[in-house]
Write a protein that holds these residues in place. Structure first.
Motif, PDB file in Angstrom:
ATOM      1  N   THR A   4     -10.207   7.006  -0.094  1.00 38.72           N
ATOM      2  CA  THR A   4     -10.424   7.995   0.818  1.00 38.72           C
ATOM      3  C   THR A   4     -10.091   7.732   2.174  1.00 38.72           C
ATOM      4  O   THR A   4     -10.893   6.897   2.593  1.00 38.72           O
ATOM      5  CB  THR A   4     -11.889   8.587   0.576  1.00 38.72           C
ATOM      6  N   ASP A   5      -9.487   8.398   3.034  1.00 36.79           N
ATOM      7  CA  ASP A   5      -9.055   7.931   4.418  1.00 36.79           C
ATOM      8  C   ASP A   5     -10.158   8.561   5.365  1.00 36.79           C
ATOM      9  O   ASP A   5     -11.057   9.537   4.701  1.00 36.79           O
ATOM     10  CB  ASP A   5      -7.687   8.631   4.722  1.00 36.79           C
TER      11      ASP A   5
ATOM     12  N   THR B 122      -5.371   8.809  -0.567  1.00 39.01           N
ATOM     13  CA  THR B 122      -4.146   7.957  -0.955  1.00 39.01           C
ATOM     14  C   THR B 122      -4.223   7.408  -2.211  1.00 39.01           C
ATOM     15  O   THR B 122      -5.231   6.729  -2.450  1.00 39.01           O
ATOM     16  CB  THR B 122      -4.055   6.970   0.273  1.00 39.01           C
ATOM     17  N   ALA B 123      -3.257   7.543  -2.906  1.00 37.14           N
ATOM     18  CA  ALA B 123      -3.078   7.005  -4.204  1.00 37.14           C
ATOM     19  C   ALA B 123      -2.860   5.298  -4.031  1.00 37.14           C
ATOM     20  O   ALA B 123      -1.788   4.883  -3.433  1.00 37.14           O
ATOM     21  CB  ALA B 123      -2.076   7.473  -5.118  1.00 37.14           C
ATOM     22  N   VAL B 124      -3.933   4.484  -4.518  1.00 33.91           N
ATOM     23  CA  VAL B 124      -3.701   3.038  -4.550  1.00 33.91           C
ATOM     24  C   VAL B 124      -3.251   2.547  -5.664  1.00 33.91           C
ATOM     25  O   VAL B 124      -2.899   1.188  -5.782  1.00 33.91           O
ATOM     26  CB  VAL B 124      -4.878   2.590  -4.018  1.00 33.91           C
ATOM     27  N   SER B 125      -3.551   3.228  -6.860  1.00 29.40           N
ATOM     28  CA  SER B 125      -3.125   2.534  -8.169  1.00 29.40           C
ATOM     29  C   SER B 125      -1.483   1.958  -8.378  1.00 29.40           C
ATOM     30  O   SER B 125      -1.455   1.073  -9.029  1.00 29.40           O
ATOM     31  CB  SER B 125      -3.672   3.418  -9.261  1.00 29.40           C
ATOM     32  N   PRO B 126      -0.775   2.772  -7.852  1.00 26.80           N
ATOM     33  CA  PRO B 126       0.684   2.149  -7.811  1.00 26.80           C
ATOM     34  C   PRO B 126       0.999   0.975  -7.338  1.00 26.80           C
ATOM     35  O   PRO B 126       1.343  -0.001  -7.739  1.00 26.80           O
ATOM     36  CB  PRO B 126       1.394   3.302  -7.123  1.00 26.80           C
TER      37      PRO B 126
ATOM     38  N   ASP C  17      -2.509  15.263  -9.777  1.00 27.52           N
ATOM     39  CA  ASP C  17      -3.333  14.538  -8.861  1.00 27.52           C
ATOM     40  C   ASP C  17      -4.540  15.019  -8.838  1.00 27.52           C
ATOM     41  O   ASP C  17      -4.811  16.259  -8.820  1.00 27.52           O
ATOM     42  CB  ASP C  17      -2.808  14.193  -7.522  1.00 27.52           C
ATOM     43  N   ARG C  18      -5.548  14.075  -9.288  1.00 27.51           N
ATOM     44  CA  ARG C  18      -6.835  14.512  -9.356  1.00 27.51           C
ATOM     45  C   ARG C  18      -7.903  13.672  -8.409  1.00 27.51           C
ATOM     46  O   ARG C  18      -8.776  12.850  -8.906  1.00 27.51           O
ATOM     47  CB  ARG C  18      -7.312  14.606 -10.608  1.00 27.51           C
ATOM     48  N   PRO C  19      -7.641  13.511  -7.123  1.00 30.56           N
ATOM     49  CA  PRO C  19      -8.581  12.645  -6.197  1.00 30.56           C
ATOM     50  C   PRO C  19     -10.078  13.307  -6.171  1.00 30.56           C
ATOM     51  O   PRO C  19      -9.815  14.812  -6.233  1.00 30.56           O
ATOM     52  CB  PRO C  19      -7.818  12.568  -4.955  1.00 30.56           C
TER      53      PRO C  19
END
Length: 219
Positions: A115-116, A122-126, A160-162
């Motif tokens: 969470t910015d 932002t997706a960090v998993s990749p 995407d499901r943030p």
């Protein structure tokens, strides 16, 4: 499925040594030996980190890359078809290894999102997964240069499901592109997500070209 936290519930003194007494290989010895007798080539899909490798968190939490690499080295050596175990037995060879399982959903890999400051996500998993895949490839090939290391093995998640849910397949693959992690093949799990006419469904017959194009940009 090679469940790392069950093979190594306690920290090995030598993580890269398959004969370290902390390792519990018996289940996978039976699998590898039984498949070898039947002429079947297994894929060993390695995931679920032990708490000692992830800061005391649950098995889906991303582990230390060094610890993961040591385990992949031990696994590739245990099943290289030539290295004897502590009893002098050599087990059925494994030449196909998959680095982690469905890393685009939190059931298998965490964290997925950051969470910015402005409230965005932002997706960090990749990026996390790119490190694990690179480590797995380097570790396996140091022992078995001709082995294949398979990347991704994505869950059928097209959306995407943030901040607490999964990362869509396309978002995840696009996130891998800047890192260019090495892989001999990429996998996508093809559980039925929805009918082929549903735009966000993944996998979907209508989105296969998009999926393959994204993977080509990684490779």
């Amino acid at each position: 499925d090679v469940l790392w936290n069950e093979v190594a519930p306690e920290l090995p003194a030598r993580g890269d040594d398959p004969n370290d007494p902390a390792y519990r290989w018996s289940r996978y010895d039976r699998v590898a030996d039984g498949l070898a007798r039947r002429g079947i080539a297994p894929i060993f899909n390695v995931y679920r980190s032990p708490s000692w490798a992830n800061g005391g968190r649950g098995p889906a939490w991303a582990p230390s890359e060094d610890d993961y690499g040591a385990f992949m080295t031990a696994l590739a050596r245990r099943y290289d078809g030539v290295t004897p175990d502590r009893d002098g037995l050599v087990h059925g060879p494994v030449e196909l290894f998959q680095a982690w399982n469905e890393p685009n959903i939190p059931r298998f890999l965490q964290p997925q999102w950051r969470t910015d400051a402005g409230g965005g996500h932002t997706a960090v998993s990749p990026g996390i997964y790119a490190g694990l895949l690179s480590t797995a490839s380097r570790s396996v090939k140091a022992v078995q240069p001709d082995a294949w290391v398979i990347g991704f093995g994505g869950a059928p998640n097209g959306t995407d499901r943030p901040p607490a849910g999964g990362t869509g397949v396309i978002t995840f693959i696009r996130g891998l592109v800047p890192f260019q992690p090495p892989a001999d093949a990429f996998a996508q799990h093809i559980y039925t997500a929805a009918g082929p006419g549903v735009p966000p469904a993944m996998p979907s017959l209508r989105r296969l070209d998009e999926l393959i194009g994204g993977i080509d940009r990684v490779r």
